[in-house]
Design a protein around this motif. Structure first.
Motif, PDB file in Angstrom:
ATOM      1  N   SER A   1       0.715  -1.203  -0.087  1.00 41.35           N
ATOM      2  CA  SER A   1      -0.039   0.084   0.010  1.00 41.35           C
ATOM      3  C   SER A   1       0.957   1.233   0.079  1.00 41.35           C
ATOM      4  O   SER A   1       0.620   2.323  -0.585  1.00 41.35           O
ATOM      5  CB  SER A   1      -1.007  -0.013   1.050  1.00 41.35           C
ATOM      6  N   ILE A   2       2.060   1.351   0.601  1.00 43.90           N
ATOM      7  CA  ILE A   2       2.977   2.381   0.508  1.00 43.90           C
ATOM      8  C   ILE A   2       3.570   2.682  -0.715  1.00 43.90           C
ATOM      9  O   ILE A   2       3.417   3.657  -1.315  1.00 43.90           O
ATOM     10  CB  ILE A   2       4.129   1.986   1.670  1.00 43.90           C
ATOM     11  N   ALA A   3       3.882   1.333  -1.519  1.00 46.02           N
ATOM     12  CA  ALA A   3       4.465   1.612  -2.922  1.00 46.02           C
ATOM     13  C   ALA A   3       3.364   2.107  -3.791  1.00 46.02           C
ATOM     14  O   ALA A   3       3.949   2.854  -4.673  1.00 46.02           O
ATOM     15  CB  ALA A   3       4.908   0.240  -3.443  1.00 46.02           C
TER      16      ALA A   3
ATOM     17  N   SER B   1       4.912  11.501  -1.907  1.00 47.62           N
ATOM     18  CA  SER B   1       6.008  11.685  -3.024  1.00 47.62           C
ATOM     19  C   SER B   1       6.578  10.474  -3.311  1.00 47.62           C
ATOM     20  O   SER B   1       6.777   9.737  -2.239  1.00 47.62           O
ATOM     21  CB  SER B   1       7.076  12.835  -2.516  1.00 47.62           C
ATOM     22  N   PRO B   2       7.223  10.141  -4.260  1.00 52.41           N
ATOM     23  CA  PRO B   2       8.086   9.062  -4.546  1.00 52.41           C
ATOM     24  C   PRO B   2       9.373   8.966  -3.691  1.00 52.41           C
ATOM     25  O   PRO B   2       9.718   7.995  -3.192  1.00 52.41           O
ATOM     26  CB  PRO B   2       8.609   9.371  -6.086  1.00 52.41           C
ATOM     27  N   ALA B   3       9.998  10.306  -3.267  1.00 47.05           N
ATOM     28  CA  ALA B   3      10.878  10.183  -2.552  1.00 47.05           C
ATOM     29  C   ALA B   3      10.682   9.839  -1.155  1.00 47.05           C
ATOM     30  O   ALA B   3      11.400   8.944  -0.469  1.00 47.05           O
ATOM     31  CB  ALA B   3      11.749  11.614  -2.511  1.00 47.05           C
ATOM     32  N   TYR B   4       9.391  10.047  -0.603  1.00 45.00           N
ATOM     33  CA  TYR B   4       9.240   9.660   0.867  1.00 45.00           C
ATOM     34  C   TYR B   4       8.653   8.259   0.675  1.00 45.00           C
ATOM     35  O   TYR B   4       9.068   7.393   1.726  1.00 45.00           O
ATOM     36  CB  TYR B   4       8.335  10.559   1.654  1.00 45.00           C
ATOM     37  N   ARG B   5       8.134   7.877  -0.107  1.00 43.70           N
ATOM     38  CA  ARG B   5       7.561   6.300  -0.479  1.00 43.70           C
ATOM     39  C   ARG B   5       9.032   5.331  -0.206  1.00 43.70           C
ATOM     40  O   ARG B   5       8.951   4.549   0.449  1.00 43.70           O
ATOM     41  CB  ARG B   5       6.806   6.102  -1.733  1.00 43.70           C
ATOM     42  N   GLY B   6      10.050   5.791  -1.004  1.00 46.26           N
ATOM     43  CA  GLY B   6      11.357   5.095  -0.969  1.00 46.26           C
ATOM     44  C   GLY B   6      11.911   5.097   0.260  1.00 46.26           C
ATOM     45  O   GLY B   6      12.366   4.082   0.749  1.00 46.26           O
ATOM     46  N   LEU B   7      11.837   6.281   1.234  1.00 51.87           N
ATOM     47  CA  LEU B   7      12.236   6.388   2.567  1.00 51.87           C
ATOM     48  C   LEU B   7      11.755   5.504   3.461  1.00 51.87           C
ATOM     49  O   LEU B   7      12.172   4.790   4.244  1.00 51.87           O
ATOM     50  CB  LEU B   7      12.428   7.846   2.832  1.00 51.87           C
TER      51      LEU B   7
END
Length: 734
Positions: A294-296, A302-308
């Motif tokens: 669900s996070i991905a 934002s893509p940056a925070y999803r990655g973090l």
């Protein structure tokens, strides 16, 4: 602001859980009984206190029939609140922790909003405080939330509004609903369960709830390390929202709970707190792993925070390092969390106020993190450091405190206790910083500074040369010439010259000093910088007593350092006693060097006292006829601004100053709040002038004391400094 209770017939139940807060509960209940809305049902739940808190509550209940005390075996905060809810009969409810304080208008203002807007919930903000009483300001700006999406923002917005206190609830919200017992973060768990019951909510811009920052509180223990309970609560919340909310709302709330976990990890201080949170970090990794899909796929992040966030499911240490780098790479701005535009603001009926809020708007949040680096001894400079640190915490969201210990003994434990009273402090570190290790300290400090907090506020003259790079702000409280007052040897004079030479190389955007003479000195010897004079201020709450005693003693308060002129003052006191044998003297000090003030006086004419409690010192000061700051004319005294000056004024004591060119003389002259004498006059001449001043005063106090205190009022100067710190760190022209 309303001038009186607008709805006197409405009964409000105030629930106060109490557990081992004997020192604070009387102040808490006094703030509740003093509410401008008088129709209150005050339910105090003594949750098995062992320190006498229950007995204090019983005594107060005997004086006010609105107070009911319920004693029970310890069940924790949730259990105590639930007991209060079981006993409550009011139309509206407020939850108040037993060590906190309400503004006098808290109930009246929030109740009026409930009735005017037909709201089930009204929210105000927190005013953190430590020892001094909180300063409240009523603000007529408010935001009305009426649609389900808007009400969700109590949980999903910035800032979130999930804490239990700070609110007035319609009692119907708690029908069949109670706090979960046996867990922390009970407020957070209750929040999504209350949301579907709220028809309309009002969020106020003011801060009418005083939250006490103290060592040993639940929040203090939480800040020392996070519990896995937080992850369990968030997991249960996600399960509840998936079951009871429509899919879109459940997705927004789930996002908020996942971000809450990441943000908790993000602001967890490095060092002891990080280590103590090992169980939380393990639970966090599992939590993120379970919700990785669900996070991905969540385009609201934002893509940056999803990655973090996904990285934190693999390594919490990796998340912390990567997040700090990400913030630094974006010029220290927080990583954007949401790509979804906020809903269009509705036209909502908002009462009078020049700064009214509407749906979709929020007051601006504090800026990013900074590092607060000081060099010196905490016990000597505590008051000034507390003032500067309070301004930093007011200006910035997070403050990392670093103590550069000059080899005078590490007071790291005392420092941790001291900083626990400041809500913005996220980490505390001590580094050795002896006079011969400047280069090594600079390297270690450079490695220590977190990337998102590399903007530095340096505190102390000797701190500047130890801090790498350019300081955003340099706060200078004293000068190296102080050492020459105890030893004027050639070696010490060379050391002073070297200290100024090193200081002259320090680059700082702004310099904060305590006096105009120090500002002139800094302008001539340091690199060019914007300079702000912030005197040592007057904290009237810390030294205020309920009733001033009849003035009786001529009083000296302070230490016995050589620059304080005690030998000359002893001669003046002795001469004054010969002229006025009935005059009594008092010395408030732990320093044995102040015993010199007894020279030439009989034992019955002078007394020596000391205390750690400012209220006890304040009570002694209100018995003073005069307070003395008697110092020789030299550079050290000329640039200084003693803290004791403000304490005398706050306690209503006129001050005797010796003339040495300091700014204090201007305050005394402008407000006629004391007298100024010449250092070089013979003691008999000075004693004669003081005796004449005493006869003119009689038992009265100078009327100018009030205006002098107003000029040096603590909070006004605190706001001014906080604003300057913000602008300096942001790099704006000042």
């Amino acid at each position: 602001m309303r001038t009186g209770p607008a709805h006197p017939a409405q009964r409000v139940s105030v629930i106060v859980p109490v557990y081992n807060v004997q020192a604070y509960v009387a102040d808490c209940l006094a703030s509740i009984t003093a509410q401008t809305h008088r129709e209150l049902e005050i339910i105090v739940v003594d949750d098995g206190s062992t320190d006498g808190s229950g007995e204090v509550c019983d005594r107060l209940a005997a004086r006010d029939p609105r107070i009911t005390v319920v004693h029970q075996a310890n069940r924790g905060l949730s259990g105590a609140r639930n007991t209060g809810l079981d006993h409550a009969t009011g139309d509206f409810l407020a939850l108040v922790d037993g060590d906190d304080i309400l503004a006098p208008e808290f109930v009246a203002e929030l109740l009026a909003d409930c009735l005017e807007f037909d709201a089930d919930l009204v929210v105000t903000g927190l005013t953190p405080f430590e020892r001094s009483a909180p300063v409240f300001q009523v603000d007529s700006a408010r935001e009305v939330l009426g649609t389900p999406e808007e009400i969700e923002r109590l949980v999903t917005g910035t800032p979130t509004r999930w804490e239990g206190p700070t609110k007035l609830y319609s009692s119907t919200l708690f029908d069949g609903l109670r706090f979960r017992e046996g867990t922390l973060y009970e407020d957070l768990e209750l929040c999504p369960r209350v949301l579907p019951r709220i028809r309309r909510a009002v969020v106020r811009a003011d801060r009418l709830y005083g939250y006490r920052q103290r060592s040993g509180s639940i929040m203090d223990r939480t800040r020392a390390g996070l519990s896995p309970d937080l992850i369990e609560v968030l997991e249960r919340n996600i399960a509840f929202t998936n079951q009871h909310f429509p899919p879109d709302a459940a997705r927004r709330l789930r996002r908020s709970f996942l971000v809450h976990a990441a943000r908790s990890l993000e602001y967890l201080a490095p060092g002891d707190a990080w280590t103590a949170s090992r169980g939380f970090r393990r639970a966090h990794r599992l939590f993120i792993s379970r919700h990785a899909r669900s996070i991905a796929s969540d385009c609201g992040l934002s893509p940056a925070y999803r990655g973090l966030m996904l990285l934190s499911g693999l390594s919490t240490n990796g998340f912390r390092r990567a997040f700090a780098v990400a913030r630094w790479s974006k010029a220290n701005l927080p990583v954007t969390l949401s790509r979804v535009s906020s809903p269009a603001a509705r036209d909502t009926t908002v009462r009078e106020g020049s700064t009214a809020l509407t749906s979709g708007t929020r007051p601006s949040s504090p800026p990013r993190a900074v590092s607060f680096v000081y060099r010196g001894q905490l016990d000597i400079e505590r008051s000034r450091i507390a003032f500067l640190l309070a301004a930093a915490c007011r200006a910035f969201e997070s403050v990392d405190v670093v103590h550069l210990s000059p080899g005078l003994g590490s007071d790291s434990e005392a420092l941790r206790t001291f900083t626990s009273g400041f809500p913005g402090v996220r980490s505390v570190t001590t580094l050795p910083a002896g006079p011969r290790g400047a280069l090594d300290t600079r390297r270690r400090l450079s490695r220590l500074l977190v990337p998102d907090a590399r903007q530095v506020i340096g505190v102390g003259f000797s701190a500047g040369p130890f801090i790498p790079g350019r300081l955003a702000v340099w706060c200078i409280n004293g000068i190296p010439e102080e050492r020459l007052l105890t030893n004027d040897s050639r070696g010490h004079r060379l050391a002073v010259q070297a200290a100024w030479k090193m200081a002259g190389r320090v680059r700082a955007g702004s310099v904060v000093v305590v006096s105009q003479p120090m500002a002139r000195l800094a302008a001539g010897r340091l690199r060019p910088a914007d300079t702000l004079v912030i005197p040592n201020t007057v904290d009237t709450d810390e030294f205020r007593v309920e009733a001033a005693a009849a003035p009786e003693f001529l009083t000296y308060q302070g230490g016995g350092a050589p620059w304080q002129g005690l030998e000359r003052l002893a001669q003046v006191w002795s001469a004054l006693h010969r002229q006025e044998p009935h005059v009594r003297f008092r010395v408030i000090s732990r320093d044995p060097r102040t015993q010199v003030l007894a020279d030439g006086l009989p034992d019955e004419a002078i007394e020596f006292v000391s205390a750690d409690d400012p209220r006890e010192v304040g009570a002694w000061l209100t018995q003073a006829r005069l307070g003395f700051l008697y110092r020789a004319p030299n550079l050290v005294n000329e640039v200084s601004w003693p803290m004791k000056f403000g304490e005398y004024l706050a306690a209503g004591v006129p001050v005797v100053l010796s003339r040495c060119g300091w700014d204090l003389e201007g305050v005394v002259r402008r407000h006629e709040c004391g007298m100024i004498v010449r250092w070089e006059d013979p003691p008999e001449r000075t004693a004669d002038l003081i005796a004449g001043y005493l006869h003119r005063l009689g038992d009265d106090r100078p009327t100018g004391l009030v205006s002098a205190v107003a000029e040096l009022k603590h909070d006004a100067w605190l706001d001014k400094l906080a604003s300057r710190l913000q602008r300096a760190v942001e790099g704006r022209a000042v």
